[in-house]
Design a protein around this motif. Structure first.
Motif, mmCIF file in Angstrom:
data_model
loop_
_atom_site.group_PDB
_atom_site.id
_atom_site.type_symbol
_atom_site.label_atom_id
_atom_site.label_comp_id
_atom_site.label_asym_id
_atom_site.label_seq_id
_atom_site.Cartn_x
_atom_site.Cartn_y
_atom_site.Cartn_z
ATOM 1 N N LEU A 186 -1.790 -6.586 5.474
ATOM 2 C CA LEU A 186 -1.080 -7.769 5.949
ATOM 3 C C LEU A 186 -1.350 -8.990 5.077
ATOM 4 N N GLN A 187 -2.537 -9.073 4.500
ATOM 5 C CA GLN A 187 -2.901 -10.219 3.685
ATOM 6 C C GLN A 187 -2.389 -10.094 2.253
ATOM 7 N N GLY A 188 -2.265 -8.849 1.768
ATOM 8 C CA GLY A 188 -1.815 -8.657 0.397
ATOM 9 C C GLY A 188 -2.928 -8.701 -0.613
ATOM 10 N N HIS A 189 -4.148 -8.379 -0.187
ATOM 11 C CA HIS A 189 -5.278 -8.265 -1.115
ATOM 12 C C HIS A 189 -6.439 -7.595 -0.383
ATOM 13 N N PRO A 190 -7.229 -6.772 -1.083
ATOM 14 C CA PRO A 190 -8.332 -6.061 -0.423
ATOM 15 C C PRO A 190 -9.358 -7.005 0.191
ATOM 16 N N THR A 191 -9.845 -6.636 1.360
ATOM 17 C CA THR A 191 -10.850 -7.454 2.037
ATOM 18 C C THR A 191 -12.196 -7.412 1.326
ATOM 19 N N CYS A 192 -12.459 -6.376 0.563
ATOM 20 C CA CYS A 192 -13.781 -6.220 -0.054
ATOM 21 C C CYS A 192 -14.114 -7.345 -1.027
ATOM 22 N N LEU A 201 -5.847 0.641 -3.622
ATOM 23 C CA LEU A 201 -4.700 1.550 -3.639
ATOM 24 C C LEU A 201 -3.750 1.242 -2.488
ATOM 25 N N ALA A 202 -4.304 0.934 -1.320
ATOM 26 C CA ALA A 202 -3.463 0.600 -0.166
ATOM 27 C C ALA A 202 -2.646 -0.658 -0.438
ATOM 28 N N TRP A 203 -3.285 -1.668 -1.012
ATOM 29 C CA TRP A 203 -2.580 -2.919 -1.323
ATOM 30 C C TRP A 203 -1.490 -2.689 -2.370
ATOM 31 N N ILE A 204 -1.856 -2.118 -3.503
ATOM 32 C CA ILE A 204 -0.883 -1.924 -4.579
ATOM 33 C C ILE A 204 0.209 -0.938 -4.157
ATOM 34 N N GLY A 205 -0.197 0.113 -3.438
ATOM 35 C CA GLY A 205 0.774 1.096 -2.968
ATOM 36 C C GLY A 205 1.767 0.508 -1.992
ATOM 37 N N SER A 206 1.297 -0.379 -1.104
ATOM 38 C CA SER A 206 2.215 -0.992 -0.125
ATOM 39 C C SER A 206 3.222 -1.882 -0.832
ATOM 40 N N TRP A 207 2.787 -2.669 -1.795
ATOM 41 C CA TRP A 207 3.723 -3.504 -2.550
ATOM 42 C C TRP A 207 4.729 -2.650 -3.322
ATOM 43 N N ALA A 208 4.230 -1.594 -3.968
ATOM 44 C CA ALA A 208 5.123 -0.747 -4.756
ATOM 45 C C ALA A 208 6.174 -0.091 -3.865
#
Length: 298
Positions: free
Chosen positions: A80-86, A159-166
């Motif tokens: 939802l934020q568009g960037h990893p929380t780590c 991967l989740a962030w980049i994959g969701s955008w892609a």
């Protein structure tokens, strides 16, 4: 005030945090299906800012008492934020809260000039990324060798962030950019720019003068993010406890770091000050007098 758990949820106040996450997902999904709506889009922008605050709070004190639920929340915030929380851990906890906006804090506002104006606020996120992201990447490289399991978990977030955008860009580039990525970038700008609002022209040399505090309606809407002196003194305190902690410190905080209204502060310092010198912010680091030194327990 002690925490008020509900099952594995650490405190009942985080039902509001969960509601913000759910509402943002619904706002994006509704517009994807029905088209752009100005009111829903405005709500999505506000929720994007709220989610960055939720991310900040969750990084300091995880929302749940169970690891699996915290990891699920990490992924939800990442998407939802568009960037990893780590990235919050090395950039914020290991840097900002270790060095408290001092000379070793790589994102200190005065690194880029000891100023406090609209241009500085707008540019700060871009300036801060230059020294901050190498910290994140170096931390990830160390993890790869020392803690490969943790590294894989953080790699999954990327991967989740980049994959969701892609995936969204492949489905519909226009909708993806306007309805998802633009609100996310808006929220991320506020996440980084909050550092400027809270610390520009404050004095890192004094524990109770390190941060500016915004009182008023900002805090009920955004999880008490304005009460920043208390947060620095008690970084592991739940956000719902900050008003009580703020009251304990308030009388010892320099009045110049107590703002009763965030909109009034923005209007005075960012909009009127360029034309009316009496409204210009003055650096406490350069002032001849500073806030009284706090007791040792601060």
């Amino acid at each position: 005030m002690s925490l008020q758990p509900i099952g594995p949820l650490r405190d009942r106040h985080d039902l509001r945090s969960l509601a913000y996450l759910a509402m943002q997902a619904l706002a994006m999904a509704w517009q994807w299906r029905h088209g752009f709506h100005p009111v829903v889009f405005a709500a999505s922008l506000f929720l994007a800012v709220g989610i960055t605050v939720i991310h900040h709070n969750h990084a300091h004190l995880p929302m749940w008492t169970r690891r699996g639920l915290n990891r699920a929340t990490d992924l939800a915030i990442t998407l939802l934020q568009g960037h990893p929380t780590c990235a919050m851990h090395p950039a914020h906890r290991l840097n900002h809260h270790r060095h408290h906006h001092g000379p070793r804090d790589v994102a200190r506002t005065w690194r880029f000039g000891d100023h406090n104006h609209l241009g500085g606020w707008m540019l700060h996120p871009f300036q801060a990324l230059t020294p901050v992201y190498p910290l994140v990447l170096a931390w990830l490289r160390r993890l790869h060798g020392r803690h490969p399991g943790a590294w894989r978990w953080y790699a999954l977030q990327y991967l989740a962030w980049i994959g969701s955008w892609a995936a969204l860009l492949l489905l519909d580039p226009g909708k993806a950019l306007l309805l998802v990525i633009v609100p996310q970038l808006f929220g991320l700008h506020w996440l980084l720019a909050a550092n400027y609002l809270q610390h520009a022209h404050a004095d890192d040399r004094e524990p109770l003068a390190r941060a500016r505090n915004f009182e008023g309606v900002l805090n009920p809407l955004l999880f008490n993010i304005g009460l920043h002196t208390a947060h620095h003194a008690h970084a592991r305190a739940h956000w719902s406890q900050l008003p009580g902690l703020h009251r304990q410190y308030r009388a010892r905080i320099d009045p110049r770091l107590l703002e009763p209204s965030f909109p009034a502060y923005v209007a005075r310092v960012f909009l009127l000050a360029p034309f009316m010198p009496r409204y210009r912010s003055r650096s406490l680091r350069l002032a001849t007098t500073t806030a009284p030194r706090p007791h040792k327990d601060c």
